[in-house]
Design an enzyme around this catalytic site. Structure first.
Site, short mmCIF file in Angstrom:
data_model
loop_
_atom_site.label_atom_id
_atom_site.label_comp_id
_atom_site.label_asym_id
_atom_site.label_seq_id
_atom_site.Cartn_x
_atom_site.Cartn_y
_atom_site.Cartn_z
CE1 TYR A 150 43.74 86.74 64.07
CE2 TYR A 150 46.13 86.53 63.58
CZ TYR A 150 44.68 86.89 63.33
OH TYR A 150 44.36 87.18 62.15
CE LYS A 200 27.54 90.29 65.77
NZ LYS A 200 26.68 90.96 64.76
CG ASP A 232 27.23 93.35 61.85
OD1 ASP A 232 27.47 94.21 62.70
OD2 ASP A 232 26.09 92.52 62.07
CG ASP A 256 43.59 89.29 59.73
OD1 ASP A 256 44.41 89.86 59.09
OD2 ASP A 256 42.98 88.09 59.67
CG ASP A 260 43.42 91.77 54.04
OD1 ASP A 260 44.28 92.18 54.75
OD2 ASP A 260 43.53 90.57 53.56
C1 IPM Z 1 48.10 90.12 58.92
C2 IPM Z 1 48.24 88.77 58.60
C3 IPM Z 1 48.41 87.74 59.65
C4 IPM Z 1 47.45 87.81 60.61
C5 IPM Z 1 48.66 86.31 59.37
C6 IPM Z 1 49.95 86.18 58.21
C7 IPM Z 1 49.33 85.67 60.40
O1 IPM Z 1 47.02 88.21 57.91
O2 IPM Z 1 49.10 90.59 59.66
O3 IPM Z 1 47.04 90.81 58.74
O4 IPM Z 1 46.50 87.23 60.51
O5 IPM Z 1 47.60 88.69 61.47
MG MG Z 2 45.59 89.77 57.47
#
Ligand code: IPM
Ligand code: MG
Length: 371
Positions: A150, A200, A232, A256, A260
């Site tokens: 990032y 990884k 993975d 990240d 999710d």
């Molecule tokens: C998260 C979000 C952020 C990230 C974005 C909005 C920059 O997806 O906090 O998970 O990638 O960290």
């Molecule tokens: Mg995110």
């Protein structure tokens, strides 16, 4: 990274950054819950609400205006809704709404992102996975938040030999790995004492260093079981057998993506809170608290937003930055009771039954707090 105790009489300043999309709705809910806590317990606090993300771009031409950053640096305790607005999709990275969040994390040194993922017993049927696979799932992501791909240099987009080339760099210093690994091991001590470190290392040097440093740190935590898992395989195992996980230690990007994915264990990303913490300074634990779900512009203003991720983020704020574990537990208990009562926002209602609006869910939490 410990929550500080005492100083209960001090006036506390909290910066609220509602941001974009459903951000203002869910932060509005959480602030009502905070107000109820303040009334019930005589908390001395002051909330300052400021624009961030797309809203700030509209008003000030930049996603994180100086005065907003300064207020955040001064307070150190931030409740954020979401940033992200499709109107700015074509902007260069530094003028996108998301950049506000990245800069805040970086400028406040919020290197440790905690994302607890716990499936409430009342929601076992809301998960798309079979009940026997997800029942009792309770994991914690400890995601590195201020390094890795990032922020790594060099990065850019340029023309080479008359074609466009884009590049980013995954880079980790051992000090960065060490401090986030410590957070993971400390957290595991208060839980089921197992850490899965995600990497990884079969391909990437940055992951080989990651694994080596995590092993060094683990030597100081003989009571914690350390396992290494390739990213993975981890993606697969989260769905196949989520109950094996307690704490997952990840780099910025792996965390990240995987968080999710793991959100779906709970039935909805609308249930996931997060805390981004830095090194505590004196009796102050800087932190940014936000739901994981993002701005969801498609449902903004429709009353469909689930406020519970933000309400639970507020609970984390009470726990870590205000040192009020008791109040955090009160709020979390109220959320649990609301779920047990069968109150379901649209994301959780599925096909069955009418969905409760953001306002109705909020009201149910406020009522549960009074019980
Ligand atoms: C998260 C979000 C952020 C990230 C974005 C909005 C920059 O997806 O906090 O998970 O990638 O960290
Ligand atoms: Mg995110």
């Amino acid at each position: 990274m410990k929550a500080f105790q005492g100083e209960r009489q001090m006036e506390i300043k909290i910066v609220a950054l509602p941001g974009d999309g459903i951000g203002p709705e869910v932060v509005g809910s959480a602030l009502q819950v905070l107000e109820a806590c303040r009334r019930r317990h005589g908390l001395r606090l002051e909330v300052q609400t400021l624009p961030v993300g797309g809203r700030a771009l509209d008003e000030y031409g930049e996603p994180l205006p100086d005065h907003v950053l300064e207020a955040c640096l001064e307070s150190g305790v931030i409740l954020l809704g979401a940033v992200g607005d499709p109107r700015f999709d074509e902007n260069p990275p530094e003028r996108r709404p998301e950049n506000a969040l990245l800069r805040l994390r970086r400028e406040l040194g919020l290197f440790a992102n905690l994302r607890p993922i716990r499936l409430s017993a009342a929601l076992t049927d809301a998960s798309p996975l079979k009940p026997e696979i997800v029942r009792g799932a309770d994991l914690l992501f400890v995601r590195e938040l201020t390094g890795g791909i990032y922020f790594g240099q060099p990065r850019g987009l340029e023309v080479r030999d008359s074609e466009r080339v884009a590049f980013n760099t995954e880079v980790y210093a051992e000090s960065e790995i060490r401090r986030i690994a410590r957070v993971a091991f400390e957290a595991a001590r208060l839980r089921r004492k197992r850490v899965h470190s995600v990497d990884k290392s079969n391909v990437l040097e940055s992951s080989q260093l990651w694994r080596a440093v995590v092993i060094e740190v683990a030597a100081g935590y003989p009571d914690i079981e350390l396992r290494h898992i390739l990213v993975d395989n981890c993606a697969m195992q989260l769905i196949a057998n989520p109950l094996q996980f307690d704490v997952l230690l990840t780099s910025n990007m792996f965390g990240d993506i995987l968080s999710d994915e793991a959100a779906m264990l709970t039935g909805s990303i609308g249930m996931l809170p997060s805390a981004s913490l830095g090194d505590s300074q004196g009796n102050r634990q800087p932190g940014l608290y936000e739901p994981v779900h993002g701005s969801a512009p498609d449902i903004a203003g429709t009353g469909k937003a689930n406020p519970l991720a933000t309400v639970q983020s507020l609970a984390l704020l009470l726990r870590f930055s205000l040192g009020r574990d008791d109040l955090a537990a009160e709020v979390e208990g109220a959320v649990e009771r609301v779920l047990q009562q069968g109150v379901r926002s649209a994301d959780l209602a599925g096909g069955g039954g009418p969905a409760a609006t953001t306002e109705e869910v909020t009201r149910a939490v406020l009522d549960a707090l009074e019980q």
